[in-house]
Design a protein around this motif. Structure first.
Motif, PDB file in Angstrom:
ATOM      1  N   GLY A  20       1.145  -1.161   0.154  1.00 56.29           N
ATOM      2  CA  GLY A  20       0.104   0.383  -0.519  1.00 56.29           C
ATOM      3  C   GLY A  20       0.914   1.525  -0.175  1.00 56.29           C
ATOM      4  O   GLY A  20       0.530   1.755  -0.690  1.00 56.29           O
ATOM      5  N   LEU A  21       2.132   1.228   1.201  1.00 58.06           N
ATOM      6  CA  LEU A  21       3.191   2.502   0.952  1.00 58.06           C
ATOM      7  C   LEU A  21       3.579   2.354  -0.861  1.00 58.06           C
ATOM      8  O   LEU A  21       3.977   3.391  -0.921  1.00 58.06           O
ATOM      9  N   ALA A  22       3.830   1.590  -1.127  1.00 61.35           N
ATOM     10  CA  ALA A  22       4.871   1.226  -2.503  1.00 61.35           C
ATOM     11  C   ALA A  22       4.054   1.906  -3.659  1.00 61.35           C
ATOM     12  O   ALA A  22       3.927   3.254  -4.767  1.00 61.35           O
ATOM     13  N   VAL A  23       2.492   1.576  -3.444  1.00 57.23           N
ATOM     14  CA  VAL A  23       1.652   2.570  -4.294  1.00 57.23           C
ATOM     15  C   VAL A  23       0.558   3.578  -3.652  1.00 57.23           C
ATOM     16  O   VAL A  23       1.392   4.403  -4.972  1.00 57.23           O
ATOM     17  N   GLY A  24       0.975   3.861  -3.165  1.00 58.20           N
ATOM     18  CA  GLY A  24       0.594   6.062  -2.182  1.00 58.20           C
ATOM     19  C   GLY A  24       1.995   5.982  -2.943  1.00 58.20           C
ATOM     20  O   GLY A  24       1.526   7.561  -3.004  1.00 58.20           O
ATOM     21  N   LEU A  25       3.152   6.300  -2.985  1.00 57.46           N
ATOM     22  CA  LEU A  25       4.236   6.926  -3.641  1.00 57.46           C
ATOM     23  C   LEU A  25       4.167   6.415  -4.157  1.00 57.46           C
ATOM     24  O   LEU A  25       4.407   8.284  -5.286  1.00 57.46           O
ATOM     25  N   VAL A  26       3.502   5.820  -5.421  1.00 57.49           N
ATOM     26  CA  VAL A  26       3.544   6.079  -7.119  1.00 57.49           C
ATOM     27  C   VAL A  26       2.828   7.109  -7.690  1.00 57.49           C
ATOM     28  O   VAL A  26       2.674   7.606  -8.580  1.00 57.49           O
ATOM     29  N   VAL A  27       1.759   6.780  -6.659  1.00 56.23           N
ATOM     30  CA  VAL A  27       0.781   7.499  -6.803  1.00 56.23           C
ATOM     31  C   VAL A  27       1.552   9.628  -6.679  1.00 56.23           C
ATOM     32  O   VAL A  27       0.770  10.083  -7.174  1.00 56.23           O
ATOM     33  N   LEU A  28       1.482   9.235  -5.506  1.00 55.42           N
ATOM     34  CA  LEU A  28       1.651  10.842  -5.441  1.00 55.42           C
ATOM     35  C   LEU A  28       2.565  11.551  -6.371  1.00 55.42           C
ATOM     36  O   LEU A  28       2.671  12.569  -7.106  1.00 55.42           O
ATOM     37  N   ILE A  29       3.790  10.366  -6.358  1.00 55.03           N
ATOM     38  CA  ILE A  29       4.615  11.337  -8.050  1.00 55.03           C
ATOM     39  C   ILE A  29       3.851  11.320  -8.854  1.00 55.03           C
ATOM     40  O   ILE A  29       4.428  12.643 -10.241  1.00 55.03           O
ATOM     41  N   VAL A  30       3.526  10.042  -9.246  1.00 57.39           N
ATOM     42  CA  VAL A  30       2.330  10.619 -10.699  1.00 57.39           C
ATOM     43  C   VAL A  30       1.782  12.244 -10.624  1.00 57.39           C
ATOM     44  O   VAL A  30       1.222  12.990 -11.558  1.00 57.39           O
ATOM     45  N   VAL A  31       1.208  12.482  -9.516  1.00 60.07           N
ATOM     46  CA  VAL A  31       0.950  13.578  -9.538  1.00 60.07           C
ATOM     47  C   VAL A  31       1.677  14.646  -9.053  1.00 60.07           C
ATOM     48  O   VAL A  31       1.132  15.820  -9.933  1.00 60.07           O
ATOM     49  N   VAL A  32       2.822  14.958  -9.070  1.00 61.29           N
ATOM     50  CA  VAL A  32       4.116  15.739  -8.924  1.00 61.29           C
ATOM     51  C   VAL A  32       4.304  16.322  -9.910  1.00 61.29           C
ATOM     52  O   VAL A  32       4.460  16.746 -11.059  1.00 61.29           O
ATOM     53  N   ILE A  33       4.358  14.378 -11.053  1.00 60.78           N
ATOM     54  CA  ILE A  33       4.813  14.910 -12.399  1.00 60.78           C
ATOM     55  C   ILE A  33       3.619  15.621 -13.090  1.00 60.78           C
ATOM     56  O   ILE A  33       4.086  16.556 -14.441  1.00 60.78           O
ATOM     57  N   TYR A  34       2.666  15.140 -13.193  1.00 63.25           N
ATOM     58  CA  TYR A  34       1.470  15.695 -14.192  1.00 63.25           C
ATOM     59  C   TYR A  34       0.989  17.215 -13.454  1.00 63.25           C
ATOM     60  O   TYR A  34       0.466  17.645 -15.232  1.00 63.25           O
ATOM     61  N   VAL A  35       0.771  17.652 -12.919  1.00 68.14           N
ATOM     62  CA  VAL A  35       1.255  19.148 -12.348  1.00 68.14           C
ATOM     63  C   VAL A  35       1.831  19.366 -13.074  1.00 68.14           C
ATOM     64  O   VAL A  35       1.806  21.046 -13.197  1.00 68.14           O
ATOM     65  N   ASP A  36       2.952  19.242 -13.164  1.00 68.37           N
ATOM     66  CA  ASP A  36       4.439  19.945 -13.466  1.00 68.37           C
ATOM     67  C   ASP A  36       4.804  19.620 -15.406  1.00 68.37           C
ATOM     68  O   ASP A  36       6.301  19.108 -15.843  1.00 68.37           O
ATOM     69  N   ARG A  37       3.240  18.518 -16.053  1.00 66.24           N
ATOM     70  CA  ARG A  37       4.032  18.331 -17.108  1.00 66.24           C
ATOM     71  C   ARG A  37       4.520  19.111 -18.133  1.00 66.24           C
ATOM     72  O   ARG A  37       5.123  18.598 -19.189  1.00 66.24           O
ATOM     73  N   ASP A  38       4.133  20.227 -18.350  1.00 65.25           N
ATOM     74  CA  ASP A  38       4.941  20.898 -19.136  1.00 65.25           C
ATOM     75  C   ASP A  38       6.237  21.432 -19.055  1.00 65.25           C
ATOM     76  O   ASP A  38       6.849  21.797 -19.987  1.00 65.25           O
ATOM     77  N   GLY A  39       6.767  21.401 -17.544  1.00 64.83           N
ATOM     78  CA  GLY A  39       7.952  20.813 -17.839  1.00 64.83           C
ATOM     79  C   GLY A  39       9.218  19.979 -18.438  1.00 64.83           C
ATOM     80  O   GLY A  39      10.471  19.518 -18.284  1.00 64.83           O
ATOM     81  N   TYR A  40       8.479  18.555 -18.897  1.00 67.00           N
ATOM     82  CA  TYR A  40       9.111  17.858 -19.216  1.00 67.00           C
ATOM     83  C   TYR A  40       8.857  17.546 -20.864  1.00 67.00           C
ATOM     84  O   TYR A  40       8.002  17.448 -21.543  1.00 67.00           O
ATOM     85  N   ARG A  41      10.209  16.457 -21.885  1.00 70.07           N
ATOM     86  CA  ARG A  41       9.926  16.094 -23.527  1.00 70.07           C
ATOM     87  C   ARG A  41       9.467  15.375 -23.160  1.00 70.07           C
ATOM     88  O   ARG A  41      10.758  14.340 -22.773  1.00 70.07           O
ATOM     89  N   ASP A  42       8.930  13.977 -24.346  1.00 69.02           N
ATOM     90  CA  ASP A  42       8.386  13.248 -24.441  1.00 69.02           C
ATOM     91  C   ASP A  42       9.202  12.785 -26.501  1.00 69.02           C
ATOM     92  O   ASP A  42       9.080  13.986 -26.629  1.00 69.02           O
ATOM     93  N   VAL A  43       9.731  11.965 -26.287  1.00 74.94           N
ATOM     94  CA  VAL A  43      10.235  11.872 -27.851  1.00 74.94           C
ATOM     95  C   VAL A  43       9.417  12.008 -28.422  1.00 74.94           C
ATOM     96  O   VAL A  43       9.993  11.825 -30.642  1.00 74.94           O
ATOM     97  N   ASN A  44       8.022  11.739 -28.538  1.00 82.73           N
ATOM     98  CA  ASN A  44       7.138  11.700 -29.351  1.00 82.73           C
ATOM     99  C   ASN A  44       6.354  13.611 -29.750  1.00 82.73           C
ATOM    100  O   ASN A  44       6.126  14.003 -30.727  1.00 82.73           O
ATOM    101  N   GLU A  45       7.091  14.329 -28.209  1.00 85.01           N
ATOM    102  CA  GLU A  45       7.399  16.164 -28.430  1.00 85.01           C
ATOM    103  C   GLU A  45       5.207  16.203 -28.879  1.00 85.01           C
ATOM    104  O   GLU A  45       4.726  16.896 -28.708  1.00 85.01           O
ATOM    105  N   ASP A  46       4.838  14.990 -28.404  1.00 83.67           N
ATOM    106  CA  ASP A  46       2.512  15.276 -28.069  1.00 83.67           C
ATOM    107  C   ASP A  46       2.403  16.203 -26.586  1.00 83.67           C
ATOM    108  O   ASP A  46       1.885  15.770 -26.165  1.00 83.67           O
TER     109      ASP A  46
END
Length: 338
Positions: A20-46
């Motif tokens: 449960g702790l591991a899943v919760g930690l993954v979800v927390l990082i997903v939220v952090v990344i998704y909030v700042d998604r404009d600061g990341y670059r994908d190889v597809n650039e979409d």
């Protein structure tokens, strides 16, 4: 199998908590990344979608790192340094810690088993943890015996859990099997109390214990029917308690002499008022009549024989006698403050 009293939560629950702790930690990082998604670059650039955020969080926390999604803005890189990298370390600790805890628990159980086997001696084995077995254990504990000196042999899973929750060591298996009694260290026991649910099982247990101990261990057995009492004694039981006959006599007394029932209940119930007790006769008591003692003496125990005070041999206390008397078992009361 030997069951020890539970001192902590089980490995399965520990794994569930860590998962449960591991899943919760993954979800927390997903939220952090998704909030700042404009600061990341994908190889597809979409741009990063929610699924991309999950993907990046999983491969990053697991230290896989394919490199197809990378932080490009200063904010995203700062978040990676301050949040995602510590989260990666914590994620690994959770996964490795689960394995370590399971292994540690197994080692701790093995260590407790070895230590218990070295120390168990002069203990009492209770064969059967039903109503009679629990009552026998309660009486032993009330008379000062430590829980570590009591070992329960039981094959019913519910009774096993009850025994361990009561702080007792329990051996899983049938007491009619010599291998189970060997696990309970029957050769080093002080006594074996047989409180099974049937008389035929009690006879088999008695025979097995006698064969393994050569009569050196005291055997106390409970019988449902009076006709099975002599059979248990012939099988090797030193003392036999006939439960049905005792209950029948008490029922008869409740009709003809009801106050006697209250006296018997008082004697058998700890902390109520009166209790039966036994002690060795002191030197200054040798030669005296039992009625001259301060306690209310009701019998003497001499060379394996009970002597009533009406018996001519019981009129004088001799060296080596055990004095059976009634003691005051009421709890001490603290006087009220004026």
């Amino acid at each position: 199998m030997i069951h020890f009293p539970a001192v902590r939560r089980g490995p399965l629950r520990a794994i569930s908590v860590r998962l449960g702790l591991a899943v919760g930690l993954v979800v927390l990082i997903v939220v952090v990344i998704y909030v700042d998604r404009d600061g990341y670059r994908d190889v597809n650039e979409d741009g990063l979608s929610l699924l991309d955020s999950f993907y990046y969080a999983v491969v990053t926390l697991s230290t896989t790192g394919y490199g197809d999604i990378t932080p490009v803005s200063e904010t995203a890189r700062l978040v990676n340094v301050l949040i995602i990298t510590p989260a990666r370390v914590l994620f690994l600790i959770i996964l490795v810690g689960t394995t370590l805890e399971v292994l540690t628990e197994q080692y701790r159980t093995s260590l407790r088993l070895e230590r218990w086997r070295r120390r168990v001696k002069n203990h009492v084995i209770i064969c059967g943890y039903g109503t009679k077995g629990r009552a026998a254990v309660s009486t032993l504990l009330e008379n000062g015996m430590d829980k570590s000196q009591v070992v329960v042999v039981e094959r019913n899973p519910t009774a096993l859990r009850q025994a361990t929750s009561d702080g007792l060591v329990a051996i899983e298996g049938s007491a009619t099997r010599s291998t189970v009694l060997k696990e309970a260290a029957v050769q080093d026991a002080r006594a074996v109390i047989i409180a099974t649910d049937s008389d035929d099982a009690s006879v088999l247990v008695t025979l097995t214990v006698r064969q393994m101990t050569a009569g050196k261990v005291s055997i106390i057995a409970a019988a449902r029917e009076a006709e099975n009492g002599p059979l248990l004694r012939q099988s090797g039981a030193h003392h036999v308690i006939v439960s049905s006959a005792t209950a029948g006599r008490l029922l008869g007394l409740s009709t003809t002499a009801p106050p006697l029932i209250e006296v018997v209940e008082d004697l058998l119930t700890p902390g109520q008022g009166m209790a039966l007790a036994m002690r060795s006769a002191r030197r200054d008591e040798v030669g005296l009549a039992p009625r001259e003692l301060n306690e209310l003496v009701i019998a003497l125990f001499r060379r394996g024989k009970v002597l009533s005070l009406a018996d001519p041999e019981g009129t004088t206390i001799q060296t080596g006698d055990m004095v059976v008397y009634v003691r005051d078992d009421r709890p001490e009361t603290v006087p009220a403050m004026p």
